[in-house]
Design an enzyme around this catalytic site. Structure first.
Site, PDB file in Angstrom:
ATOM      1  N   CYS A  96       0.841  -1.199   0.000  1.00  0.00           N
ATOM      2  CA  CYS A  96       0.000   0.000   0.000  1.00  0.00           C
ATOM      3  C   CYS A  96       0.877   1.251   0.000  1.00  0.00           C
ATOM      4  CB  CYS A  96      -0.922  -0.005   1.209  1.00  0.00           C
ATOM      5  SG  CYS A  96      -1.937   1.475   1.349  1.00  0.00           S
ATOM      6  N   CYS A 193      -4.682  -2.165   8.598  1.00  0.00           N
ATOM      7  CA  CYS A 193      -5.878  -1.337   8.798  1.00  0.00           C
ATOM      8  C   CYS A 193      -7.180  -2.092   8.552  1.00  0.00           C
ATOM      9  CB  CYS A 193      -5.810  -0.079   7.942  1.00  0.00           C
ATOM     10  SG  CYS A 193      -5.966  -0.363   6.165  1.00  0.00           S
TER      11      CYS A 193
END
Ligand SMILES: Nc1ncnc2c1ncn2[C@@H]1O[C@H](COP(=O)(O)OP(=O)(O)OP(=O)(O)O)[C@@H](O)[C@H]1O
Length: 365
Positions: A96, A193
């Protein structure tokens, strides 16, 4: 190439670090624009968006929201599930950061005519002989350099890292002193997350809702994720497991196996749906090969015998020698054996505190 200016685009997650980063950039005289990416909303909560917006308003800076949910779903969530189905251990935060967060920041900054891009990451950067490097944060407990080995000069040259030079404790005090109590007292985010606690539940839920699309009708995911055998190194049955994607090489806890000796996941055989368990010493390896690698400066790393390699965020550092193979992989010769090397995970290289690059592990021996 855009000219340097005093304008910066900051990734604002709504958390303490990027909020303090906004204040520090402002105090350093930058014109700050905040962007909050909608990547994934845990329990559909959008409180982080409100927090980022409110802070931006209070600081008098421009704030935009960028919906990246579709690309996050494709590039991160699908990849994550695919990797487990392939018997690998994915690194979603690394991917990411290197492929999504920083490139998106650069792209949006370009569109807005902003030169600098920033985050609240705890890392620093230095320039040595015209080359930029990421270096460790001052706060060793927060250092996030491990996730940023994939960044190249086009990004490194324009990033600002206002949190690298202070500790988390100082960051909280900084916000409190300026009257930002909510920012000062926010909880630290933990883990990945989209599955902060346990990836197995995430995987199960994701496959139930999306598995058919991902794997295809001809081979439903339920045929891949089903009860299988834990075996010893000779193939003898030990116990039943819940399906190979729910295990990771090096794993000891949560196996549900109770023997009179500690056992670890040594291998995952996807075709047979078997998970091999062994003693820790049987997991020791001295060589590994990496794909999708990035090296910041070849001269500083290739062939040197004093390179440090890390294969986990919190794991110890080992010494190694790195070379490029004829088929363009990185070969890592470890100087001491290392356990729990899992395909799919990242290896990051350091020397004298400089992050020199890294790659994705494909094989080890
Ligand atoms: N949704 C998001 N939108 C914009 N930027 C983000 C987002 N999530 C993370 N970032 C940026 O990436 C940095 C590192 O994120 P990460 O989640 O690893 O760290 P963190 O310590 O939880 O940071 P924070 O306290 O700012 O939430 C953040 O400080 C922020 O600048």
């Amino acid at each position: 190439m855009m000219e340097e200016n005093k304008r910066v685009l900051l990734g604002m997650s709504g958390g303490t670090d990027s909020s303090v980063a906004a204040m520090r950039l402002l105090e350093a005289g930058y014109e700050v624009t905040g962007v909050t990416f909608r990547f994934y909303e845990l329990n559909e909560s959008t409180e982080y968006l409100e927090d980022a917006r409110n802070l931006a308003e209070r600081l008098g800076i421009r704030h935009i929201t960028y919906d990246a949910r579709e690309v996050f779903n494709k590039q991160i969530l699908e990849y994550f599930v695919h990797e487990y189905l392939a018997g690998h251990t994915p690194v979603p935060c690394t991917l990411c950061n290197n492929r999504l967060k920083w490139p998106l920041l650069a792209e949006i900054a370009d569109e807005m005519g902003i030169f600098y891009i920033a985050t609240g990451h705890y890392v620093q950067k230095v320039k040595l002989e015209d080359t930029y490097y990421i270096t460790h944060a001052v706060d060793p407990d927060k250092d996030q350099s491990f996730f940023l080995w994939g960044l190249k000069q086009d990004i490194l040259s324009r990033i600002l890292l206002p949190m690298g030079g202070i500790t988390k404790v100082e960051a909280r005090a900084w916000a409190a002193e300026r009257g930002f109590q909510k920012v000062a007292t926010k909880k630290d985010s933990i883990g990945v997350c989209f599955c902060p606690m346990d990836y197995r539940n995430f995987l199960k839920n994701w496959l139930v809702s999306n598995g058919q699309i991902l794997v295809g009708n001809s081979w439903p995911w339920s045929a891949m994720v089903k009860r299988g055998r834990f075996v010893d190194e000779k193939g003898n049955f030990i116990a039943w497991h819940e399906g190979y994607p729910f295990y990771t090489i090096g794993q000891r806890r949560g196996l549900g196996v109770h023997l009179n000796r500690p056992v670890f996941v040594k291998e995952i055989n996807t075709e047979k749906n078997e998970v091999v368990l062994s003693s820790l010493s049987a997991l020791e390896k001295t060589e590994m090969w990496l794909k999708d690698w990035n090296i910041v400066n070849r001269e500083r790393i290739l062939g040197h015998s004093d390179i440090i390699v890390k294969i986990r965020y919190r794991k110890q550092e080992n010494h190694c020698t790195v070379t490029i193979t004829s088929d363009n992989k990185l070969h890592v010769q470890l100087h001491e054996p290392l356990t729990a090397i899992a395909p799919g995970q990242a290896a990051a290289f350091y020397k004298d505190g400089l992050l020199l690059g890294g790659g994705i592990i494909i094989e080890s021996r």
